[in-house]
Design an enzyme around this catalytic site. Structure first.
Site, mmCIF file in Angstrom:
data_model
loop_
_atom_site.group_PDB
_atom_site.id
_atom_site.type_symbol
_atom_site.label_atom_id
_atom_site.label_comp_id
_atom_site.label_asym_id
_atom_site.label_seq_id
_atom_site.Cartn_x
_atom_site.Cartn_y
_atom_site.Cartn_z
ATOM 1 N N LYS A 75 103.720 -9.241 67.722
ATOM 2 C CA LYS A 75 103.390 -10.622 67.363
ATOM 3 C C LYS A 75 104.101 -10.921 66.049
ATOM 4 O O LYS A 75 103.890 -10.228 65.047
ATOM 5 C CB LYS A 75 101.880 -10.772 67.210
ATOM 6 C CG LYS A 75 101.410 -12.211 67.108
ATOM 7 C CD LYS A 75 99.891 -12.292 67.047
ATOM 8 C CE LYS A 75 99.420 -13.721 67.184
ATOM 9 N NZ LYS A 75 98.873 -14.046 68.489
ATOM 10 N N LEU A 102 107.443 -13.351 75.181
ATOM 11 C CA LEU A 102 106.368 -13.568 76.147
ATOM 12 C C LEU A 102 105.637 -14.882 75.925
ATOM 13 O O LEU A 102 105.049 -15.433 76.850
ATOM 14 C CB LEU A 102 105.356 -12.418 76.069
ATOM 15 C CG LEU A 102 105.916 -11.005 76.254
ATOM 16 C CD1 LEU A 102 104.830 -9.974 76.000
ATOM 17 C CD2 LEU A 102 106.499 -10.841 77.651
ATOM 18 N N ASP A 122 87.754 -16.389 66.968
ATOM 19 C CA ASP A 122 88.634 -17.213 67.808
ATOM 20 C C ASP A 122 88.631 -16.688 69.246
ATOM 21 O O ASP A 122 89.669 -16.427 69.838
ATOM 22 C CB ASP A 122 90.058 -17.202 67.240
ATOM 23 C CG ASP A 122 90.932 -18.302 67.849
ATOM 24 O OD1 ASP A 122 90.382 -19.179 68.552
ATOM 25 O OD2 ASP A 122 92.159 -18.274 67.633
ATOM 26 N N PHE A 149 101.472 -20.456 65.522
ATOM 27 C CA PHE A 149 101.698 -19.676 64.305
ATOM 28 C C PHE A 149 102.739 -18.574 64.469
ATOM 29 O O PHE A 149 102.940 -17.780 63.564
ATOM 30 C CB PHE A 149 100.373 -19.071 63.830
ATOM 31 C CG PHE A 149 99.304 -20.110 63.625
ATOM 32 C CD1 PHE A 149 99.416 -21.050 62.605
ATOM 33 C CD2 PHE A 149 98.203 -20.179 64.461
ATOM 34 C CE1 PHE A 149 98.448 -22.022 62.422
ATOM 35 C CE2 PHE A 149 97.228 -21.146 64.279
ATOM 36 C CZ PHE A 149 97.349 -22.077 63.259
#
Length: 537
Positions: free
Chosen positions: A299, A277, A390, A282
């Site tokens: 992830k 996706l 973040d 990172f």
């Protein structure tokens, strides 16, 4: 129908004294309790009888649909003669492991053990099989929780979001717990008129001392089911009659299975990466499956991005954060390359959604609503004394119905890349970071508020990079000198003033996320009453 006391034209008018006898004790505020609501723990013979519809006077009431409470099938008699409440499935469910049960909507269960929190051990009365079922997929037979129109602890704004979803006709309705009066309920109805177009009206359902319910004292009912039946047949002073219950989406599960509830380090082989996706600094984000049958987002982090030990420690905290505006962490693979397994959001990141997706056509009310959802999730993080570090549109994910959820909370602290940890390196998100955090590493919930102000500019500009034409060094210097971004084109002054409030130099002068949530949720409705009196009510 079912009306205990309906006023006909020739009937004498009820006195208003009954209103004064109501218990008006102040209740909770929606969203302040981060703990999910569950039924109490119980054993096989000690399940509370949710199916008891008998009033204070001991008279059996007629249950909605014409079934008499004395003959309903909600209680199973044991050999000792004690009654055990049965539960009914509200949705279909497909088993994910050999420990849980597949079942269909309408199937009935006897609960054997509820000590596992979100997962209950149950026996199906249809198949006779025993296994675990998700507790939020079932409700006591014949209870209001089992009704299609009952949404439980749902806030006013979330009720409006669901009712205004595409395809719902005028008269779509739901009943939810009142946010302001403990023990009372709210009826929310989708309405339409020439001036406002589609909108939602809310009516307070009050409770009588003897257990009945009413919107107006002229029409009182023994059960909520009877109240719904009455207003389904006639508007009787409401904006319109009740036409169809609002569609309930599938409830989300906070764990992959009963086993991963406590042991959520899972083998890499249980995951299948299906579609990439995104690709970031990172690592990558994939759509995949767990156990071959459960869709998840995965992830994958590049080796060396963060210490596996530090990540696992932080993940222990992240797993405990449970809120419907936060992307739920399901499981991890803690050996490098680290895998983070979360719920899957099918519309991708808010940034991509605004720049290249359906978000390009969104108008201000939708954009403000999305901001309110992010603020609601951050208000929860604020209550839990946690920090995101973040916050930006790239870390907000979007699902069906413009639902927004916050992702990647807490991970930024763990990144060990030199280009990031220098805080002014190429990989650090300077343009979203409060000056005290960028210059001195002082990350707090107030630096998250600064970032939220930047995120607001991303929303109203459909994903434009903040501080256009300036590089990171220039942004840092200019912001320190007092520069703040001007009001974006087509952005209301009041919304820009909120951004400026988020960008106060002194962190303590910035608003709380609780304030931001309330401001944005009421942005277009501040001048209207929250509850409707109704015509002739």
């Amino acid at each position: 129908m079912g009306c205990v006391q309906c006023k006909d034209k020739e009937a004498t008018k009820l006195t208003e004294e009954r209103d004064g006898s109501l218990n008006q004790s102040s209740g909770y505020r929606y969203g302040t309790d981060p703990t999910p609501q569950h039924y109490p723990s119980f054993g096989v013979t000690s399940i509370p009888n949710y199916n008891n519809f008998h009033g204070a006077g001991g008279q059996g009431l007629t249950v909605f649909g014409g079934v008499n409470s004395s003959s309903h099938t909600g209680t199973l008699r044991t050999r000792g003669g004690t009654g055990v409440t049965l539960f009914v499935a509200l949705y279909d469910y497909e088993a994910r492991t050999e420990d849980d049960l597949s079942f269909h909507k309408g199937e009935k269960f006897q609960i054997l053990n509820s000590s596992e929190g979100d997962w209950w051990e149950a026996r199906s009365l249809t198949t006779g099989e025993t296994g675990y079922i998700p507790s939020n997929y079932v409700a006591p037979v014949d209870s209001i929780q089992a009704e299609e129109w009952y949404f439980g602890k749902l806030g006013r704004k979330d009720a409006e979001r669901q009712l205004l979803s595409f395809g719902n006709p005028r008269g779509t309705f739901l009943i939810r717990e009142s946010e302001t009066t403990k023990g009372a309920y709210s009826l929310s109805i989708r309405d339409w008129d020439d001036m406002k177009g589609d909108h939602v009206k809310h009516y307070k359902i009050r409770k009588l001392d003897n257990g009945g319910y009413y919107i107006t004292t002229r029409a009182q009912f023994e059960t909520l089911q009877q109240l719904v039946q009455h207003y389904s047949e006639r508007a009787a002073g409401l904006c319109c009659r009740l036409v169809v219950p609002c569609h309930k989406g599938m409830p989300r599960l906070t764990d992959l299975s009963v086993k991963t509830k406590d042991v959520w380090e899972i083998p890499r082989e249980s995951l299948q990466l299906i579609k990439r996706l995104g690709n970031g600094q990172f690592g990558e984000v994939w759509m995949g499956t767990w156990n071959g049958n459960t869709k998840v987002a995965i992830k994958t982090l590049k080796p060396g991005t963060m210490s596996p030990e530090s990540f696992l420690e932080e993940a222990q905290i992240m797993k405990k954060l449970k809120h419907d505006k936060l992307v739920q962490l399901y499981a991890v693979v803690s050996e490098e390359p680290i895998y983070i397994v979360t719920e899957y959001m099918n519309k991708g990141s808010l940034l991509d959604f605004l720049k290249d997706g359906e978000g390009r056509a969104l108008k201000l009310p939708n954009l403000v609503d999305m901001a309110a959802q992010v603020a609601a999730g951050m208000a929860y993080i604020e209550r839990m004394n946690y920090i995101h570090r973040d916050l930006r549109s790239a870390n907000i994910l979007v699902g069906n119905g413009l639902i927004c959820k916050i992702a990647d909370f807490g991970l930024a602290r763990l990144i060990e890349d030199n280009e990031y940890t220098a805080r002014q390196g190429a990989k650090f998100p300077i343009k979203w970071t409060a000056p005290e955090a960028a210059l001195y590493g002082r990350f707090t919930i107030k630096s998250d508020v600064w970032s939220f102000g930047i995120l607001l500019t991303e929303l109203v500009t459909k994903g434009r990079v903040p501080y256009p034409g300036m590089n990171n060094r220039e942004v840092l210097e200019q912001v320190e000198r007092g520069y703040r971004m001007p009001c974006p084109q087509d952005c209301p002054i009041s919304l820009h003033e909120l951004m400026i409030h988020c960008w106060k130099k002194d962190p303590e002068e910035r608003p709380t996320f609780e304030y931001l949530q309330g401001f944005l949720e009421d942005y277009f409705t501040a001048t209207e009453p929250q509850y409707q009196p109704g015509e002739n009510l």
